[in-house]
Design a protein around this motif. Sequence first.
Motif, PDB file in Angstrom:
ATOM      1  N   LYS A   1       0.818  -1.217   0.000  1.00  0.00           N
ATOM      2  CA  LYS A   1       0.000   0.000   0.000  1.00  0.00           C
ATOM      3  C   LYS A   1       0.850   1.265   0.000  1.00  0.00           C
ATOM      4  CE  LYS A   1      -3.812   2.254   2.438  1.00  0.00           C
ATOM      5  NZ  LYS A   1      -4.712   2.203   3.632  1.00  0.00           N
ATOM      6  N   ARG A   2       1.896   1.294   0.817  1.00  0.00           N
ATOM      7  CA  ARG A   2       2.720   2.497   0.934  1.00  0.00           C
ATOM      8  C   ARG A   2       3.596   2.744  -0.289  1.00  0.00           C
ATOM      9  NH1 ARG A   2       4.449   2.162   7.277  1.00  0.00           N
ATOM     10  NH2 ARG A   2       4.913   0.038   6.625  1.00  0.00           N
ATOM     11  N   LEU A   3       3.745   1.736  -1.147  1.00  0.00           N
ATOM     12  CA  LEU A   3       4.581   1.918  -2.329  1.00  0.00           C
ATOM     13  C   LEU A   3       4.001   2.951  -3.293  1.00  0.00           C
ATOM     14  CD1 LEU A   3       5.780  -1.703  -3.209  1.00  0.00           C
ATOM     15  CD2 LEU A   3       7.010   0.094  -1.966  1.00  0.00           C
ATOM     16  N   ALA A   4       2.734   3.276  -3.150  1.00  0.00           N
ATOM     17  CA  ALA A   4       2.113   4.280  -4.024  1.00  0.00           C
ATOM     18  C   ALA A   4       2.795   5.637  -3.894  1.00  0.00           C
ATOM     19  CB  ALA A   4       0.628   4.413  -3.697  1.00  0.00           C
ATOM     20  N   GLY A   5       3.389   5.907  -2.740  1.00  0.00           N
ATOM     21  CA  GLY A   5       4.081   7.185  -2.538  1.00  0.00           C
ATOM     22  C   GLY A   5       5.579   7.032  -2.434  1.00  0.00           C
TER      23      GLY A   5
END
Length: 536
Positions: free
Chosen positions: A404-408
């Motif tokens: 999920k955090r890879l989007a940013g």
Amino acid sequence: MIFVNGVVYTVNDKQPMAEAIAIEKGKIVGVGSNEEIKSSFKSKNIVDLAGKPVYPGFIDSHAHMENLGAMLTNVNLVGTNSIEEIQSLVVQRTANIPPGGWVRGRGWDQNKWARKSFPTREMLDAVAKDVPIYLTRVDGHAVWVNSKVLEIAGVVKSTPDPPGGRILRDATGEPTGVFVDNAIDSLDTRLPVASEHERTEAVEKAVRACISVGLTEVHDMGVDSEIIGIYKKLINAGRFPFRVYAAIGGVGETWDRYLLTGPEIDGNDGRLTVRALKLYADGALGSRGAALVEPYTDDPSNRGLTLTSSEIMQTVASKCLEKGFQLCIHAIGDRANHIVLSVYKEAYKLNQIKAKDARFRVEHAQVIDPNDISMFNQLGVIPAMQPTHCTSDMYWAEERLGSKRLAGAYAWRSLLEQGSIIPGGSDFPVESPNPLWGFYAAITRQDHSGWPLNGWHPEQKMNREEALKSFTIWGAYAGFEEQTKGTLEPGKVADMVVLSDDIMKVDPKKILETKVELTMVAGDVAYSSGNINMNK
């Protein structure tokens, strides 16, 4: 001097391409076709580039000059793939250490080993028990030492973790020999102090390495008054074919002095500018010191470290605005980035006049909450990023962050689409100083073997024009120097690089094989491969 028959990428949107350049007294006086330049300027020194590509001199917007030179002098652990390999290098170096000397090295990365856990002091004790061994992790945010160093530093089971730092411990609470972020300070006070001669030698080695890969300027992140003095001595002695935009390393004696005198802007014939301050908001992702909003996916009890309080950053930000200094704060995790953006927003609100062109920076900006991405452009804050960090971290970033955090994470396209620019760098010696490796990483998001096939999260790639701007005009802008460098156009300094292949057209894999034929700083040859005849 006139250069003809080149493929000149000016990075000037009004005149993107040319064939020829005229240089006089260190500055560009003409850019155009062969016929235009030959008819407008006369010279006995006409250099035929025989179709080779020319670009503005490359700018590395985040690097560490002395550390690069020191790594070239000490034990270089970059690329080592096992404990045994490191042990062998330590044994080789201990054989030549004088009594009382320390073995120092840099570049280990546990993520490259078969067992990815942090190393221990016993692993070093096994090959060097009586000589102090001090090995810095590749990112500079962790240090691995043997028992001799613990003894010298007086670190025992009861030694507490300092604020913003961590001493790694075994199941019984004993120090394992690995120190993270601010905990390193207790060791550094025991290290032998490098002499001015040793520091000068390190700087000169770094300069030679930089110009050989086409760099004409570096933003040196974290200098002190002695290094500034060394730069000035080398410049005055004519031994500095290079440029440095310097950021003072934290608050302290050097910062206090510059608060009284003010910035030094484009001094020493444009070779040295001192107008920035570097702080740390958090640690690094690889050593799990980057400050995250939610815990690490692979370490649920850990959210990373904040190294400087918001209150201190707020006070310093206001002082920077008041005195005309640029503030550059290292922030890697999403929590750290949010904190820094909030600090900048408040500082700008309190001094709106000085904030209009303050160009405060976030160094690295590796993991950003998607909701915060638009704040960079809204505030006029510059995300100074290093493309090769993405391609070094991509193998294990999801383990740390979760999907999920890879989007940013390493979100270049998202930032660009919001109107931000991204000055490119390497953070050397964390990564190679070669800007072509950064260019390749920016446009492919692949490693040197071409993995993964279409790039890691390919939706975040830069195109070639953006990648070239990242290492030229955007770097110049990040140092308030866009009026004097970063493009090839009349009136600007004659900093340029000639390459063996055209990185704007060749197959991406070919970029990695491309060589520097010529590096010029202020119209003088700083580096030459010998393949271009300069005496026609």
